[in-house]
Design a protein around this motif. Structure first.
Motif, PDB file in Angstrom:
ATOM      1  N   SER A  20       0.854  -1.182   0.000  1.00 23.93           N
ATOM      2  CA  SER A  20       0.000   0.000   0.000  1.00 23.93           C
ATOM      3  C   SER A  20       0.896   1.240   0.000  1.00 23.93           C
ATOM      4  O   SER A  20       2.111   1.116  -0.012  1.00 23.93           O
ATOM      5  CB  SER A  20      -0.883   0.005   1.245  1.00 23.93           C
ATOM      6  N   ILE A  22       1.701   5.190   1.715  1.00 22.34           N
ATOM      7  CA  ILE A  22       1.527   6.282   2.667  1.00 22.34           C
ATOM      8  C   ILE A  22       1.820   7.555   1.883  1.00 22.34           C
ATOM      9  O   ILE A  22       2.877   7.687   1.259  1.00 22.34           O
ATOM     10  CB  ILE A  22       2.486   6.150   3.873  1.00 22.34           C
ATOM     11  N   ASP A  23       0.894   8.515   1.913  1.00 26.89           N
ATOM     12  CA  ASP A  23       1.011   9.715   1.078  1.00 26.89           C
ATOM     13  C   ASP A  23       2.283  10.502   1.336  1.00 26.89           C
ATOM     14  O   ASP A  23       2.983  10.879   0.406  1.00 26.89           O
ATOM     15  CB  ASP A  23      -0.204  10.623   1.286  1.00 26.89           C
ATOM     16  N   GLN A  36      -1.477  10.598   6.025  1.00 24.24           N
ATOM     17  CA  GLN A  36      -2.412  10.181   4.993  1.00 24.24           C
ATOM     18  C   GLN A  36      -3.359  11.337   4.744  1.00 24.24           C
ATOM     19  O   GLN A  36      -3.866  11.946   5.689  1.00 24.24           O
ATOM     20  CB  GLN A  36      -3.224   8.948   5.416  1.00 24.24           C
ATOM     21  N   SER A  38      -6.883  12.459   2.958  1.00 27.47           N
ATOM     22  CA  SER A  38      -8.135  11.990   2.371  1.00 27.47           C
ATOM     23  C   SER A  38      -9.231  12.979   2.732  1.00 27.47           C
ATOM     24  O   SER A  38      -9.573  13.125   3.904  1.00 27.47           O
ATOM     25  CB  SER A  38      -8.493  10.597   2.894  1.00 27.47           C
ATOM     26  N   PRO A  42     -10.506   8.723   6.561  1.00 22.80           N
ATOM     27  CA  PRO A  42      -9.815   7.454   6.306  1.00 22.80           C
ATOM     28  C   PRO A  42     -10.745   6.404   5.699  1.00 22.80           C
ATOM     29  O   PRO A  42     -11.892   6.257   6.105  1.00 22.80           O
ATOM     30  CB  PRO A  42      -9.344   7.024   7.691  1.00 22.80           C
ATOM     31  N   ARG A  45      -8.429   1.321   2.649  1.00 21.39           N
ATOM     32  CA  ARG A  45      -7.074   1.259   2.069  1.00 21.39           C
ATOM     33  C   ARG A  45      -6.077   2.060   2.893  1.00 21.39           C
ATOM     34  O   ARG A  45      -4.910   1.709   2.985  1.00 21.39           O
ATOM     35  CB  ARG A  45      -7.071   1.694   0.609  1.00 21.39           C
ATOM     36  N   HIS A  46      -6.540   3.159   3.506  1.00 18.05           N
ATOM     37  CA  HIS A  46      -5.655   3.948   4.365  1.00 18.05           C
ATOM     38  C   HIS A  46      -5.332   3.189   5.644  1.00 18.05           C
ATOM     39  O   HIS A  46      -4.191   3.223   6.119  1.00 18.05           O
ATOM     40  CB  HIS A  46      -6.308   5.294   4.722  1.00 18.05           C
ATOM     41  N   THR A  50      -1.560   2.163   6.761  1.00 15.17           N
ATOM     42  CA  THR A  50      -0.962   2.575   8.024  1.00 15.17           C
ATOM     43  C   THR A  50      -0.558   1.372   8.871  1.00 15.17           C
ATOM     44  O   THR A  50       0.469   1.418   9.545  1.00 15.17           O
ATOM     45  CB  THR A  50      -1.888   3.511   8.817  1.00 15.17           C
ATOM     46  N   PHE A  65      -3.827  11.846  10.040  1.00 14.65           N
ATOM     47  CA  PHE A  65      -4.760  11.922   8.927  1.00 14.65           C
ATOM     48  C   PHE A  65      -5.115  13.387   8.696  1.00 14.65           C
ATOM     49  O   PHE A  65      -5.470  14.097   9.633  1.00 14.65           O
ATOM     50  CB  PHE A  65      -6.033  11.126   9.224  1.00 14.65           C
ATOM     51  N   THR A  67      -7.771  15.562   6.779  1.00 14.43           N
ATOM     52  CA  THR A  67      -9.078  15.479   6.136  1.00 14.43           C
ATOM     53  C   THR A  67      -9.654  16.884   5.998  1.00 14.43           C
ATOM     54  O   THR A  67      -9.046  17.856   6.457  1.00 14.43           O
ATOM     55  CB  THR A  67     -10.044  14.624   6.980  1.00 14.43           C
TER      56      THR A  67
END
Length: 77
Positions: A20, A22-23, A36, A38, A42, A45-46, A50, A65, A67
Motif C-alpha cells: 500500500s 503512505i502519502d 495520509q 483523504s 480514512p 485502504r488507508h 498505516t 490523517f 481530512t
C-alpha cells in the motif's frame, strides 16, 4: 497544499510504498511521522497502509490523517 506546507516545515518529504502507499512521510526531532491525506476521511485502504507502515517502522509516530475537518488546523501549524 499539504505537500507545500510540509516542504516549508521539513527538510525532506517522502512517500512510502509497500503493498500500500503512505502519502507523505517526514522526519524531525520527534521521529518519523506518516501522513495520509483523504478529503472524506480514512478509508479501508488507508487503514491497511498505516498498519503495514507500522509493521515496517514500529518506532514511528502515529499516523496523522489530514481530512477536510483537520486541514485548516494542519495548515495553520
Amino acid at each position: 497544499a499539504v505537500f507545500l506546507h510540509l516542504r516549508l516545515t521539513h527538510r525532506d518529504v517522502c512517500f512510502w510504498r509497500g503493498r500500500s502507499v503512505i502519502d507523505f512521510v517526514v522526519q524531525d526531532e520527534t521521529g518519523i511521522t506518516p501522513l495520509q491525506v483523504s478529503w472524506d476521511g480514512p478509508k479501508e485502504r488507508h487503514v491497511r497502509a498505516t498498519a503495514e507502515f507500522a509493521n515496517a517502522f514500529p518506532t514511528a509516530n502515529p499516523v496523522r490523517f489530514v481530512t477536510k475537518d483537520t486541514a485548516a488546523e494542519f495548515l495553520a501549524a
